[in-house]
Design a protein around this motif. Structure first.
Motif, PDB file in Angstrom:
ATOM      1  N   ALA A 220       3.551  -8.656  12.369  1.00  0.00           N
ATOM      2  CA  ALA A 220       3.503  -7.785  11.189  1.00  0.00           C
ATOM      3  C   ALA A 220       4.816  -7.804  10.414  1.00  0.00           C
ATOM      4  O   ALA A 220       4.838  -7.627   9.196  1.00  0.00           O
ATOM      5  CB  ALA A 220       3.184  -6.362  11.621  1.00  0.00           C
ATOM      6  N   SER A 221       5.935  -8.031  11.117  1.00  0.00           N
ATOM      7  CA  SER A 221       7.261  -7.970  10.478  1.00  0.00           C
ATOM      8  C   SER A 221       7.581  -9.219   9.661  1.00  0.00           C
ATOM      9  O   SER A 221       8.372  -9.163   8.719  1.00  0.00           O
ATOM     10  CB  SER A 221       8.337  -7.762  11.549  1.00  0.00           C
ATOM     11  N   GLY A 222       7.003 -10.363  10.052  1.00  0.00           N
ATOM     12  CA  GLY A 222       7.209 -11.580   9.272  1.00  0.00           C
ATOM     13  C   GLY A 222       8.490 -12.330   9.595  1.00  0.00           C
ATOM     14  O   GLY A 222       9.155 -12.062  10.597  1.00  0.00           O
ATOM     15  N   VAL A 223       8.840 -13.256   8.711  1.00  0.00           N
ATOM     16  CA  VAL A 223       9.947 -14.189   8.926  1.00  0.00           C
ATOM     17  C   VAL A 223      10.775 -14.285   7.650  1.00  0.00           C
ATOM     18  O   VAL A 223      10.229 -14.248   6.548  1.00  0.00           O
ATOM     19  CB  VAL A 223       9.414 -15.602   9.285  1.00  0.00           C
ATOM     20  N   VAL A 224      12.101 -14.387   7.816  1.00  0.00           N
ATOM     21  CA  VAL A 224      12.994 -14.674   6.686  1.00  0.00           C
ATOM     22  C   VAL A 224      13.712 -15.980   6.997  1.00  0.00           C
ATOM     23  O   VAL A 224      14.340 -16.114   8.060  1.00  0.00           O
ATOM     24  CB  VAL A 224      14.018 -13.541   6.458  1.00  0.00           C
ATOM     25  N   ILE A 225      13.622 -16.958   6.089  1.00  0.00           N
ATOM     26  CA  ILE A 225      14.158 -18.302   6.328  1.00  0.00           C
ATOM     27  C   ILE A 225      15.304 -18.589   5.361  1.00  0.00           C
ATOM     28  O   ILE A 225      15.134 -18.499   4.140  1.00  0.00           O
ATOM     29  CB  ILE A 225      13.056 -19.380   6.149  1.00  0.00           C
ATOM     30  N   ASN A 226      16.449 -18.957   5.910  1.00  0.00           N
ATOM     31  CA  ASN A 226      17.595 -19.395   5.092  1.00  0.00           C
ATOM     32  C   ASN A 226      17.600 -20.921   5.046  1.00  0.00           C
ATOM     33  O   ASN A 226      17.321 -21.578   6.054  1.00  0.00           O
ATOM     34  CB  ASN A 226      18.905 -18.889   5.721  1.00  0.00           C
ATOM     35  N   THR A 227      17.922 -21.495   3.887  1.00  0.00           N
ATOM     36  CA  THR A 227      17.864 -22.952   3.730  1.00  0.00           C
ATOM     37  C   THR A 227      19.201 -23.521   3.251  1.00  0.00           C
ATOM     38  O   THR A 227      20.102 -22.783   2.874  1.00  0.00           O
ATOM     39  CB  THR A 227      16.769 -23.345   2.714  1.00  0.00           C
ATOM     40  N   CYS A 228      19.298 -24.840   3.259  1.00  0.00           N
ATOM     41  CA  CYS A 228      20.504 -25.529   2.797  1.00  0.00           C
ATOM     42  C   CYS A 228      20.626 -25.436   1.274  1.00  0.00           C
ATOM     43  O   CYS A 228      19.647 -25.194   0.567  1.00  0.00           O
ATOM     44  CB  CYS A 228      20.465 -26.999   3.197  1.00  0.00           C
ATOM     45  N   GLY A 229      21.829 -25.699   0.780  1.00  0.00           N
ATOM     46  CA  GLY A 229      22.072 -25.650  -0.658  1.00  0.00           C
ATOM     47  C   GLY A 229      21.804 -26.968  -1.371  1.00  0.00           C
ATOM     48  O   GLY A 229      22.121 -27.120  -2.542  1.00  0.00           O
ATOM     49  N   TRP A 230      21.202 -27.926  -0.667  1.00  0.00           N
ATOM     50  CA  TRP A 230      20.881 -29.229  -1.257  1.00  0.00           C
ATOM     51  C   TRP A 230      19.475 -29.138  -1.838  1.00  0.00           C
ATOM     52  O   TRP A 230      18.500 -29.056  -1.094  1.00  0.00           O
ATOM     53  CB  TRP A 230      20.980 -30.293  -0.169  1.00  0.00           C
ATOM     54  N   VAL A 231      19.358 -29.127  -3.161  1.00  0.00           N
ATOM     55  CA  VAL A 231      18.064 -28.819  -3.790  1.00  0.00           C
ATOM     56  C   VAL A 231      17.552 -29.935  -4.703  1.00  0.00           C
ATOM     57  O   VAL A 231      16.578 -29.748  -5.416  1.00  0.00           O
ATOM     58  CB  VAL A 231      18.156 -27.492  -4.586  1.00  0.00           C
ATOM     59  N   LYS A 232      18.186 -31.108  -4.659  1.00  0.00           N
ATOM     60  CA  LYS A 232      17.740 -32.219  -5.503  1.00  0.00           C
ATOM     61  C   LYS A 232      17.219 -33.372  -4.654  1.00  0.00           C
ATOM     62  O   LYS A 232      17.631 -33.544  -3.503  1.00  0.00           O
ATOM     63  CB  LYS A 232      18.893 -32.717  -6.382  1.00  0.00           C
ATOM     64  N   ASP A 233      16.334 -34.168  -5.225  1.00  0.00           N
ATOM     65  CA  ASP A 233      15.824 -35.397  -4.594  1.00  0.00           C
ATOM     66  C   ASP A 233      15.310 -35.121  -3.185  1.00  0.00           C
ATOM     67  O   ASP A 233      14.396 -34.333  -3.015  1.00  0.00           O
ATOM     68  CB  ASP A 233      16.908 -36.486  -4.613  1.00  0.00           C
ATOM     69  N   ASP A 234      15.913 -35.771  -2.155  1.00  0.00           N
ATOM     70  CA  ASP A 234      15.455 -35.576  -0.777  1.00  0.00           C
ATOM     71  C   ASP A 234      15.613 -34.117  -0.345  1.00  0.00           C
ATOM     72  O   ASP A 234      14.834 -33.619   0.471  1.00  0.00           O
ATOM     73  CB  ASP A 234      16.239 -36.477   0.192  1.00  0.00           C
ATOM     74  N   GLY A 235      16.630 -33.442  -0.879  1.00  0.00           N
ATOM     75  CA  GLY A 235      16.826 -32.035  -0.551  1.00  0.00           C
ATOM     76  C   GLY A 235      15.657 -31.194  -1.042  1.00  0.00           C
ATOM     77  O   GLY A 235      15.182 -30.293  -0.339  1.00  0.00           O
TER      78      GLY A 235
END
Length: 420
Positions: A220-235
């Motif tokens: 019920a509480s769910g999930v919080v996901i942190n990601t990398c700062g690479w947001v272009k192309d393969d990122g």
């Protein structure tokens, strides 16, 4: 030591940084209510912040604060995105209540799986912390998944991890690190081995899903996901892989409208939300990033406020099995007909222990079978302090006393020089 009192009006924030190697700043809440990244401050209790700390004290109702020590860039901000962050929390909480009601009726339901994305230095980790703290303050038990291998908030840089958040983060030390689930990647940038990174993300998603199914409170509480700062192309492709693997419900994009529009267009079946970054976010130089990684590894061995006492001991080189994941790529003309281009990225290479191991971090696995290395989580990490090839021994720094478990060690590209 300098002392200053600050009076904050409702919906304002006191921001400051601690500079200088041995500088310590002590904060006291004199009256009113305030919080630091979602964790409530206890009145008249001193909080110590050390070199490198970047702090934002926010108040909803107004407060008075005393600071002792030398700070940098100290100011009161009257415009913050905290109301928007609180509204985001309220929306997530509404989804959690719906999941609770569904589970009570015996339906298959789960709380929101939320993913925070954006370029480097926009406050993704801070927003994760705020949302998790607010959830815990509502008696929720969310899972925090950290996929940002550049900082390694749950273990060390070069790893991804997940931890059940049962109480608000300590202002001094962050979230409790009890019983984390950690997978070793071994590099500080995903593009060093995208194939392996995506495999580990999929494995982590599978394990998180199993945890959700087995625990109603977590579901019920769910999930919080942190990601990398690479947001272009393969990122960018990696972000879409994360979203699919974890079956993400909501993507929160910080500060970049282009990324927001691309995700809205490419993943129309997931709710995408745009939020501004806080004005207190500081861009870090490459040197600051390297220093922060070293600090994170030092904290892993020596603790932050609670001082740990790591163990240092010799290990015979012929008593350990060490593997590296990933081999140099072969030209197409040299590859066997049935071998795929990506296979070398997951190839297991046995390492002969030598002086080249010095200062490298080694992951301590939970398996004795090399075939399981890609799928197994790790027990922790050790650092090779010194290698004596003549004596056939290596000196290691370990969080646990000797002997090492009789399992396989994985060589990482992450290095640390112990100066303690």
């Amino acid at each position: 030591m300098s002392e200053r009192d600050y009076t904050l009006e409702p919906d304002s924030e006191l921001r400051f940084e601690v500079e200088g190697k041995k500088e310590v700043v002590v904060l006291n809440l004199l009256k009113g209510k305030a919080e630091i990244f979602g964790t409530e401050i206890t009145p008249e209790k001193p909080y110590s912040f050390h070199s490198g700390a970047k702090v934002a004290v926010f108040t909803w109702h107004g407060c008075s604060i005393k600071l002792k020590g030398n700070t940098e860039g100290t100011y009161i901000a009257k415009e913050t995105p905290m109301v928007m962050y609180l509204n985001t929390h309220a929306c997530l909480e509404r989804l959690r209540k719906q999941a609770d009601e569904g589970l009570a009726k015996g339906e298959e339901a789960r709380g929101p799986v939320t993913m925070i994305v954006g370029p480097t230095d926009v406050g993704k980790s801070t927003l994760c912390r705020i949302l998790l703290n607010y959830a815990v303050r509502m008696q929720r038990r969310p899972l925090f998944v950290d996929l940002d291998i550049g900082q390694g908030a749950i273990a060390i840089p070069g790893s991804i991890g997940a931890v059940l958040v049962e109480r608000a983060a300590s202002i001094d030390e962050g979230f409790s690190q009890e019983a984390p689930l950690v997978y070793n990647f071994g590099h500080i940038a995903p593009n060093s081995n995208m194939t392996l990174y995506n495999i580990l993300v999929s494995r982590m998603a599978q394990t998180v899903q199993e945890k959700i199914v087995s625990n109603r409170k977590v579901a019920a509480s769910g999930v919080v996901i942190n990601t990398c700062g690479w947001v272009k192309d393969d990122g960018y492709r990696s972000l879409t892989h994360v979203a699919q693997s974890f079956e993400v419900d909501i993507i929160i994009v910080l500060d970049q409208e282009r990324l927001y529009n691309e995700l809205v267009q490419d993943i129309p079946f997931i709710k995408v939300v745009f939020l501004p970054k806080s004005g207190g976010v500081v861009e870090r130089t490459r040197a600051m990033r390297i220093s922060a990684r070293d600090d994170r590894i030092r904290d892993y061995f020596y603790g932050i406020k609670t001082k740990y006492h790591p163990h240092s001991f010799d290990v015979r080189l012929n008593s350990v099995q060490i593997y590296k994941i990933g081999a140099p790529a072969l030209p197409d003309s040299c590859m066997p007909a049935d071998m795929k281009m990506d296979d070398h990225m997951t190839k297991l290479v046995k390492i002969d222990p030598s002086g080249k191991l010095q200062h490298h971090m080694l992951a301590v696995t939970l398996t004795t079978d090399p075939e399981d290395l890609l799928a197994t989580n790790v027990a922790g990490f050790i650092c090779v302090v010194d290698v004596d090839e003549e004596a056939g021994t290596m000196k290691v720094l370990s969080p646990q006393p000797k002997p090492l478990p009789d399992t396989i060690l994985i060589l990482t590209e992450v290095q640390y020089m112990d100066s303690n």
